[in-house]
Scaffold this active site. Sequence first.
Site, PDB file in Angstrom:
ATOM      1  N   ASP A 134      -5.840   2.387  -3.474  1.00  0.00           N
ATOM      2  CA  ASP A 134      -7.094   2.286  -2.718  1.00  0.00           C
ATOM      3  C   ASP A 134      -7.338   3.508  -1.842  1.00  0.00           C
ATOM      4  O   ASP A 134      -8.349   3.591  -1.151  1.00  0.00           O
ATOM      5  CB  ASP A 134      -7.154   1.000  -1.891  1.00  0.00           C
ATOM      6  CG  ASP A 134      -6.090   0.917  -0.803  1.00  0.00           C
ATOM      7  OD1 ASP A 134      -5.238   1.826  -0.709  1.00  0.00           O
ATOM      8  OD2 ASP A 134      -6.108  -0.062  -0.031  1.00  0.00           O
TER       9      ASP A 134
ATOM     10  N   ASP B 164      -2.374   6.570  -3.455  1.00  0.00           N
ATOM     11  CA  ASP B 164      -1.263   5.897  -2.800  1.00  0.00           C
ATOM     12  C   ASP B 164      -0.753   4.779  -3.705  1.00  0.00           C
ATOM     13  O   ASP B 164      -1.245   4.606  -4.826  1.00  0.00           O
ATOM     14  CB  ASP B 164      -1.659   5.381  -1.415  1.00  0.00           C
ATOM     15  CG  ASP B 164      -2.639   4.223  -1.479  1.00  0.00           C
ATOM     16  OD1 ASP B 164      -3.347   4.095  -2.500  1.00  0.00           O
ATOM     17  OD2 ASP B 164      -2.721   3.445  -0.502  1.00  0.00           O
TER      18      ASP B 164
ATOM     19  N   SER C 293       0.811  -1.216   0.000  1.00  0.00           N
ATOM     20  CA  SER C 293       0.000   0.000   0.000  1.00  0.00           C
ATOM     21  C   SER C 293       0.844   1.265   0.000  1.00  0.00           C
ATOM     22  O   SER C 293       1.619   1.514  -0.919  1.00  0.00           O
ATOM     23  CB  SER C 293      -0.967  -0.042   1.184  1.00  0.00           C
ATOM     24  OG  SER C 293      -1.887   1.006   1.142  1.00  0.00           O
TER      25      SER C 293
ATOM     26  N   ASP D   7      -0.998   1.584  -4.007  1.00  0.00           N
ATOM     27  CA  ASP D   7      -1.842   0.536  -4.587  1.00  0.00           C
ATOM     28  C   ASP D   7      -3.207   1.050  -5.011  1.00  0.00           C
ATOM     29  O   ASP D   7      -4.064   0.264  -5.410  1.00  0.00           O
ATOM     30  CB  ASP D   7      -1.983  -0.655  -3.633  1.00  0.00           C
ATOM     31  CG  ASP D   7      -2.863  -0.355  -2.441  1.00  0.00           C
ATOM     32  OD1 ASP D   7      -2.894   0.815  -2.004  1.00  0.00           O
ATOM     33  OD2 ASP D   7      -3.517  -1.282  -1.912  1.00  0.00           O
TER      34      ASP D   7
END
Length: 450
Positions: free
Chosen positions: A248, A244, A107, A246
């Site tokens: 999400d 960010d 992440s 990833d």
Amino acid sequence: MERKYFGTDGIRGRVGEGAITPDFMLRLGYAAGMVLGKLPGEKRPGRPNILIGKDTRVSGYMFEAALEAGLINAGVDVGLLGPMPTPAIAYLTRTFHARAGIVISASHNPYQDNGIKFFSATGSKLPDQIEREIEAVLDVPMQTAKNLGKAQRIDDAAARYIEFCKAATPWGFSLEGLKIVLDCANGATYHIAPKVFRELGAEVSAIGIDPNGRNINLECGSTKPGQLRKAVLEQGADLGVAFDGDGDRVLLVDRNGELIDGDQLLFIIALHQQECLGGCKGVVGTLMSNYGFELALGERSIPFERAKVGDRYVLEKMLANGWLLGGESSGHIICADASTTGDGIVAALRVLRALSDFGEPLHQLKARMKMLPQHMVNVRLRHRDGVLEHSDVQSAVSDAELQLAQSGRVLLRPSGTEPLIRVMVEGRDRVQVEQLAKHIASVVERVGNS
């Protein structure tokens, strides 16, 4: 059986340490294949299939290969998605009727970290019981399946997800006339987000779109929006959007370079639903959501509840209440009518739709909600047992709440990973808030270190 490896958000850590090694990933792939490949209720012919996607970390190649080998050895077919946002993997798992989807990502963390997250066939997090079953198989010696699985790369995965994001907006919706700067954090949205916004008509300038395996989240993206702020101001853009690593999470920057956090974005989406789309059933925030957010929703008769910090807990409360909107201050926003997990691109488009329907620029629309000053002190302790229940601590909290006079709140929250207690105070007066937080922190420190 307690979970040994899985946390509330999958498995995560520093590459080469603990569970984040190629050998572990090989065994994890095999264990996942053995458990997920034999779930009851499967009616389709042929072998079960599991999808693997990743962000842009250099270690993702290594872990992708290890997971792939383990799954194939368990007799499971594998679909390789390549670099894709986490919400895209949840969506594609449903689209391809896969048994599960695996995300290789840490992440918003630096490239030295990596992790694994599973999605079920419905695109939601795996139930705890299934994670425990996978852990139970991790120590079982691997045996090569009589009918080995196969792997194939899904070449149109990105195009499918781009169309999904665009379809989350109404037919005919257009961003024409808007100049938008995107910061893709050198992460999984680098080849997705610019196409989505351009195809919807926006004039797009993109930064953070040159991943090299080691620059994900490096001084860019939603955790480091400085470059985005600068680009918006220099280019005279209408707004900026930061994802960010990833994809999400999302934060926005208005044309004045001011950051719009997750609470403010949730408020704008909820306000739009309430005033333009027939009503908002309710919103789930977290213990850390700004008190001004709660007050602003209450003034508009929009129900609000707090969950523990973590998207898993937010989604659980959303489902329990039958609500479609929830999220965190970090920008992890779940629009459950479109996605089963936080989706930065979808959330950003929901905000842009609100701007269009209200006919107001971002800096004006955000002003409808007044954020209250918030001050946090992290208190490091020798021990935490009994600290929060101690009479001196409870007395300090009660005194602070009395001074705030129902125009603020106090929260003491133990860290889940460090010997810390986080002391947070919110209220209308910044000086008072800081003084109260420091006083409570001093009491906590005295009690915890005595």
